[in-house]
Design an enzyme around this catalytic site. Structure first.
Site, PDB file in Angstrom:
ATOM      1  N   ALA A   1       1.982   6.858   0.469  1.00 60.11           N
ATOM      2  CA  ALA A   1       2.352   6.593   1.862  1.00 60.11           C
ATOM      3  C   ALA A   1       1.219   5.870   2.589  1.00 60.11           C
ATOM      4  O   ALA A   1       0.867   4.755   2.236  1.00 60.11           O
ATOM      5  CB  ALA A   1       2.744   7.896   2.568  1.00 60.11           C
TER       6      ALA A   1
ATOM      7  N   GLY B   1       6.133  11.180   4.556  1.00 62.88           N
ATOM      8  CA  GLY B   1       6.502  11.249   5.964  1.00 62.88           C
ATOM      9  C   GLY B   1       6.649   9.872   6.565  1.00 62.88           C
ATOM     10  O   GLY B   1       5.936   8.933   6.210  1.00 62.88           O
TER      11      GLY B   1
ATOM     12  N   GLU C   1       0.819  -1.218   0.000  1.00 61.56           N
ATOM     13  CA  GLU C   1       0.000   0.000   0.000  1.00 61.56           C
ATOM     14  C   GLU C   1       0.849   1.262   0.000  1.00 61.56           C
ATOM     15  O   GLU C   1       0.555   2.230  -0.705  1.00 61.56           O
ATOM     16  CB  GLU C   1      -0.912   0.003   1.233  1.00 61.56           C
ATOM     17  CG  GLU C   1      -1.861   1.194   1.300  1.00 61.56           C
ATOM     18  CD  GLU C   1      -2.981   1.118   0.266  1.00 61.56           C
ATOM     19  OE1 GLU C   1      -2.924   1.895  -0.704  1.00 61.56           O
ATOM     20  OE2 GLU C   1      -3.895   0.297   0.434  1.00 61.56           O
TER      21      GLU C   1
ATOM     22  N   ASP D   1      10.039   9.594  -9.506  1.00 64.81           N
ATOM     23  CA  ASP D   1       9.306   9.096  -8.351  1.00 64.81           C
ATOM     24  C   ASP D   1       7.812   8.998  -8.660  1.00 64.81           C
ATOM     25  O   ASP D   1       7.168   7.988  -8.360  1.00 64.81           O
ATOM     26  CB  ASP D   1       9.531  10.024  -7.145  1.00 64.81           C
ATOM     27  CG  ASP D   1       8.714   9.605  -5.933  1.00 64.81           C
ATOM     28  OD1 ASP D   1       9.003   8.539  -5.360  1.00 64.81           O
ATOM     29  OD2 ASP D   1       7.771  10.335  -5.577  1.00 64.81           O
TER      30      ASP D   1
ATOM     31  N   LEU E   1      -1.974   6.738   2.655  1.00 64.34           N
ATOM     32  CA  LEU E   1      -3.290   6.914   2.037  1.00 64.34           C
ATOM     33  C   LEU E   1      -3.762   5.607   1.395  1.00 64.34           C
ATOM     34  O   LEU E   1      -2.962   4.882   0.808  1.00 64.34           O
ATOM     35  CB  LEU E   1      -3.243   8.012   0.970  1.00 64.34           C
ATOM     36  CG  LEU E   1      -2.946   9.434   1.439  1.00 64.34           C
ATOM     37  CD1 LEU E   1      -2.846  10.380   0.246  1.00 64.34           C
ATOM     38  CD2 LEU E   1      -4.025   9.924   2.402  1.00 64.34           C
TER      39      LEU E   1
ATOM     40  N   LYS F   1       5.118   5.552  -9.239  1.00 66.44           N
ATOM     41  CA  LYS F   1       3.790   5.379  -8.645  1.00 66.44           C
ATOM     42  C   LYS F   1       2.730   5.167  -9.725  1.00 66.44           C
ATOM     43  O   LYS F   1       1.830   4.330  -9.564  1.00 66.44           O
ATOM     44  CB  LYS F   1       3.457   6.600  -7.782  1.00 66.44           C
ATOM     45  CG  LYS F   1       4.393   6.764  -6.589  1.00 66.44           C
ATOM     46  CD  LYS F   1       4.179   8.087  -5.872  1.00 66.44           C
ATOM     47  CE  LYS F   1       5.186   8.263  -4.746  1.00 66.44           C
ATOM     48  NZ  LYS F   1       5.049   9.571  -4.069  1.00 66.44           N
TER      49      LYS F   1
END
Length: 368
Positions: free
Chosen positions: A155, A348, A150, A226, A157, A230
């Protein structure tokens, strides 16, 4: 009567890994105190140069792991030896990979084929060559193991789980669009905020770097890779056979003249000389009463994926994003013109670790 113990191995104890370690200990205590308890036993903790393991599989004290790693004098075993150690555990094993190590990711098929489940935020594992993607899930099916990732997108979410549920319940995903990078979100919310002028691009990059929103070398964010990783993951889940994150258009915001800079410091020093390039893009958007945002999009019907700058009306949810938040819009047949929106902190250590812990909980439920 308690359930059989589930054994845990953690690789990677940086920011995300240490945050996960704290969440793991809370989870362990909670599961052990339930009416039908499950015992978790941490049997391996490994970082770049040191490791500790529970040779008799009795479990390690998670609250003392960092100290134990600092004091460890044990030899650093090759991964093959670690895999044998995990395979010999007297019960089900879950490997938690909190690294971004592609070489480790290439070992996932071997791990999964031996019945060891994997949870990880490692984007490279699922966005590299599609052959690795295929071999990971084939190995899981063969080994009767589970793999969850996930945190590779958004992150903590629920981006991947939302997309997966849409597909598994029979909805037709038409398009996915959003801001997938906390770094790029912060940068463009500062460079071109709604209703305000914003600063020079180089100054905003420096601000983002100073606040810790960028990688140590900001080029690793500005090159768009990056976000491309995703998008590759989501596109594959949606059924598109995307070969790699470089197999579709990805706009880099690194000025061509600075691509050869020898270091991030040199790049930052020279970036102000190229502010005019971004100012022209900003001026063009202003004339159209729009704002610039760095987004990724997947058009399922046309089998197309792209990453780069787009212009949005000030009233658009993407334009109204604040701080370093991510926003992902799922346009589907069921939801019609109004997308299903997932929005919130997309970066984060704590929230990324939360996604990993959530995946671990899913695996535990499947293994019990």
């Amino acid at each position: 009567m308690s359930n059989p113990p589930i054994f845990l191995a953690i690789i990677g104890l940086g920011g995300v890994g240490q945050a996960f370690l704290e969440q793991y200990e809370q989870l362990r205590q909670r599961l052990a105190s339930q009416p039908n308890p499950t015992n978790l036993a941490l049997i391996l903790a490994r970082r770049s140069k040191t490791q500790v393991l529970s040779e008799r599989y009795g479990g390690l004290d998670a609250t003392k792991i960092m100290q134990m790693l600092d004091e460890s004098k044990k030899p650093y075993l090759p991964f093959d030896a670690i895999l044998e150690f995990l395979q010999n555990a007297p019960g089900k094993v879950v490997l938690v990979d909190n690294t971004s190590d592609l070489d480790l990711a290439k070992n996932y098929p071997a791990v999964l084929s031996k019945g060891i489940s994997v949870v990880t935020p490692n984007k490279k594992a699922f966005s590299d060559d599609i052959k690795l993607w295929d071999s990971i899930f084939e190995a899981a099916a063969k080994g009767g193991s589970h793999v969850f990732h996930e945190s590779t997108v958004g992150a903590g979410l629920p981006v991947i789980s939302t997309l997966t549920e849409l597909i598994e319940t029979g909805d037709e995903v038409v398009r996915i669009e959003g801001v997938f990078s906390g770094t790029m979100s912060f940068l463009f919310n500062s460079f071109m905020p709604v209703g305000a002028e914003g600063g020079k691009f180089s100054a905003e990059v420096k601000k983002a770097k100073d606040l810790g929103y960028t990688e140590p070398d900001p080029r690793d964010d500005l090159n768009g890779l990056d976000v491309a990783r995703k998008l590759t993951i989501l596109a594959r889940i949606a059924g598109l056979k995307v070969e790699s994150p470089t197999a579709f258009p990805v706009q880099s915001l690194i000025p061509q003249a600075l691509e050869s800079c020898s270091s991030g410091d040199e790049f930052m020093q020279k970036l102000p000389e190229h502010d005019d390039e971004m100012e022209k893009l900003k001026s063009d958007a202003i004339k159209k009463r729009k704002v610039l945002r760095f987004v990724g999009s997947i058009d399922v019907k046309s089998n197309s994926v792209k990453v780069g700058l787009e212009q949005f009306d000030a009233s658009h949810p993407i334009a109204a994003l604040k701080g370093s938040d991510n926003i992902i819009n799922f346009y589907t047949k069921r939801y019609g013109a109004n997308p299903l929106i997932v929005q919130g902190a997309g970066a984060g250590g704590e929230v990324t670790a939360m996604g990993v812990t959530g995946d671990l909980i899913k695996v535990i439920r499947l293994l019990r």
